[in-house]
Design an enzyme around this catalytic site. Structure first.
Site, PDB file in Angstrom:
ATOM      1  N   ASP A 152      13.950  19.868  31.164  1.00 51.84           N
ATOM      2  CA  ASP A 152      14.292  18.823  32.152  1.00 51.84           C
ATOM      3  C   ASP A 152      15.202  19.288  33.288  1.00 51.84           C
ATOM      4  OD1 ASP A 152      12.940  16.873  30.866  1.00 51.84           O
ATOM      5  OD2 ASP A 152      14.663  15.678  30.280  1.00 51.84           O
ATOM      6  N   CYS A 262       3.687   1.600  28.047  1.00 48.17           N
ATOM      7  CA  CYS A 262       2.457   2.253  28.526  1.00 48.17           C
ATOM      8  C   CYS A 262       2.020   3.398  27.606  1.00 48.17           C
ATOM      9  CB  CYS A 262       2.592   2.722  29.975  1.00 48.17           C
ATOM     10  SG  CYS A 262       3.953   3.837  30.269  1.00 48.17           S
ATOM     11  N   CYS A 266      -1.536   3.010  24.531  1.00 48.65           N
ATOM     12  CA  CYS A 266      -2.530   4.049  24.820  1.00 48.65           C
ATOM     13  C   CYS A 266      -3.359   4.356  23.569  1.00 48.65           C
ATOM     14  CB  CYS A 266      -1.832   5.319  25.309  1.00 48.65           C
ATOM     15  SG  CYS A 266      -2.996   6.644  25.664  1.00 48.65           S
TER      16      CYS A 266
HETATM   17  S1  SF4 Z   1      -6.008   6.593  27.952  1.00 50.54           S
HETATM   18 FE1  SF4 Z   1      -5.774   4.576  28.853  1.00 50.54          FE
HETATM   19  S2  SF4 Z   1      -3.740   3.855  28.236  1.00 50.54           S
HETATM   20 FE2  SF4 Z   1      -3.806   6.074  27.870  1.00 50.54          FE
HETATM   21  S3  SF4 Z   1      -2.948   6.931  29.749  1.00 50.54           S
HETATM   22 FE3  SF4 Z   1      -5.180   6.906  29.987  1.00 50.54          FE
HETATM   23  S4  SF4 Z   1      -5.590   4.985  31.040  1.00 50.54           S
HETATM   24 FE4  SF4 Z   1      -3.520   4.842  30.223  1.00 50.54          FE
HETATM   25  S1  SF4 Z   2       5.055   0.314  30.908  1.00 55.67           S
HETATM   26 FE1  SF4 Z   2       5.430   2.456  31.539  1.00 55.67          FE
HETATM   27  S2  SF4 Z   2       5.403   2.395  33.770  1.00 55.67           S
HETATM   28 FE2  SF4 Z   2       5.623   0.286  33.067  1.00 55.67          FE
HETATM   29  S3  SF4 Z   2       7.800  -0.101  33.031  1.00 55.67           S
HETATM   30 FE3  SF4 Z   2       7.260   0.626  30.987  1.00 55.67          FE
HETATM   31  S4  SF4 Z   2       7.588   2.863  31.057  1.00 55.67           S
HETATM   32 FE4  SF4 Z   2       7.535   2.145  33.182  1.00 55.67          FE
END
Ligand code: SF4
Ligand code: SF4
Length: 371
Positions: A152, A262, A266
């Site tokens: 980092d 996010c 996934c």
């Molecule tokens: S697979 Fe789907 S949820 Fe995972 S990063 Fe790609 S678009 Fe986003």
């Molecule tokens: S879902 Fe991902 S992009 Fe959206 S606020 Fe949370 S960490 Fe940030």
């Protein structure tokens, strides 16, 4: 290579393999090699900075003597580097995802920050082992090999090189994703003057999926592969000093440090393996922490609970600010006395956040429904 050496030279493809074995021995889950050229993705970095997408993260804007952004060109800041060794360490522990929790009296700390040891130390210790193996292998043939390890802290956008090292692709959520390991990965890089055999870049496997974009509560993923840090809960709860913009406070939900949504949604994380690194076992109380604990945490308790933890980055002030907003979003009436006390706090940022939180209760005319 040293041309006058009488030692038999080790082919650099063999050194690449040796580096990967050393990474495996050190406990890394993935390791690959990328050329130290400037990939296409870096060309967009100045635009991203110019558009203000990095918010107040001034370290992202560090510049060289010519005024150029360091992170936009590795060949400019480390012209001696020929290869980038990228290592990844899985930090996923056997605990629920934020999207699976329902207790509205509790908040969320990002998965990466639960660990007993700061991840910078955990990754750097392992990188040093790989670095040592590299020097040992080349000591006889090329003692002048240069290496630099970073977690980092270097002038390098690690995930871009991780892609070209075959460690994973950059997902639409802007995280590195690996087909077998998912995205709960810490990255560490070693720049070296050795020209090692590079790996193949990882292909993008996001396909037509848009789950991360759809799930982001603050619309921080402004387009696939594009993050506006100013809207991201991770930035807002960790890096942002002063008040959190009012229009984003409801969207932060009960997040008190970072956000995993996010990544939680996934599909590639559905079967993400559990780490073998025991230092990532959570500290007590950090997996979905009690909001009243954080809102009332004393200076001394903060110091003790988060010694050597990345959570210190938010500071006690930021954590209490975030806890006040999270309580407002929880609508839990038993926390009203805590908010009333915080609204009188000497720290005006905390006090103002608590006053905003109190207003959420007043504006709530219907029954209190746990979120
Ligand atoms: S697979 Fe789907 S949820 Fe995972 S990063 Fe790609 S678009 Fe986003
Ligand atoms: S879902 Fe991902 S992009 Fe959206 S606020 Fe949370 S960490 Fe940030």
């Amino acid at each position: 290579m040293n041309s006058i050496s009488t030692m038999p030279s080790v082919p650099h493809s063999e050194i690449s393999a040796l580096v990967k074995r050393a990474a495996d021995r050190a406990g890394f889950d993935l390791c690959g090699v990328a050329p130290a050229s400037d990939p296409l993705e870096l060309a967009h970095f100045p635009e991203w900075i110019a558009a203000g997408r990095a918010g107040e993260m001034k370290y992202m804007e560090s510049r060289d003597d010519q005024g150029e952004l360091k992170r936009a060109s590795l060949s400019r800041v480390a012209p001696w580097a020929k290869s980038v060794i990228v290592c990844a360490l899985n930090y996923n522990t056997d605990h629920p995802y934020s999207t699976e929790l329902s207790d509205s009296a509790r908040g969320w700390i990002s998965r990466y920050a639960w660990s007993r040891e700061d991840y910078h130390d955990a990754v750097l210790r392992r990188l040093k082992q790989v670095e040592a193996a590299l020097h040992e292998a080349t000591a006889g043939t090329d003692p002048s090999v240069i290496t630099r390890s970073y977690v980092d802290t270097g002038p390098i956008v690690e995930r871009v090189f991780a892609k070209y090292a075959g460690v994973g692709w950059i997902g639409k959520n802007t995280c590195i994703l690996n087909q077998k390991k998912g995205s709960w990965l810490f990255l560490g890089v070693i720049l070296t003057s050795l020209e090692l055999r590079p790996d193949f870049e990882a292909p993008d496997r996001c396909g037509t999926c848009t789950r991360c974009l759809d799930a982001c509560p603050t619309d921080a993923l402004v387009a696939p592969y594009q993050l506006d840090a100013n809207r991201c809960i991770s930035y807002l709860t960790i890096e942002k000093r002063g008040p959190i913009p009012e229009d984003l406070r409801s969207g932060t939900g009960r997040h008190v440090f970072g956000c995993d949504i996010c990544q939680d949604v996934c599909p590639w994380n559905r079967k993400a393996p559990i780490t073998a690194a025991s230092e990532f076992d959570p500290r007590p109380g950090l997996v979905s922490p009690a909001l009243d604990w954080l809102a009332g945490i004393s200076e001394e308790e903060f110091r003790q609970a988060f010694r050597g933890s990345p959570i210190r980055r938010a500071k006690r002030s930021g954590l209490r600010r975030n806890a006040a907003i999270a309580i407002g979003n929880s609508r839990r009436r038993e926390f009203l006395p805590i908010l009333e006390k915080l609204a009188q706090d000497d720290d005006e940022i905390v006090a103002e956040s608590a006053r905003w939180a109190l207003l959420q209760f007043q504006e709530d005319t219907g029954p209190i429904v746990p979120r």
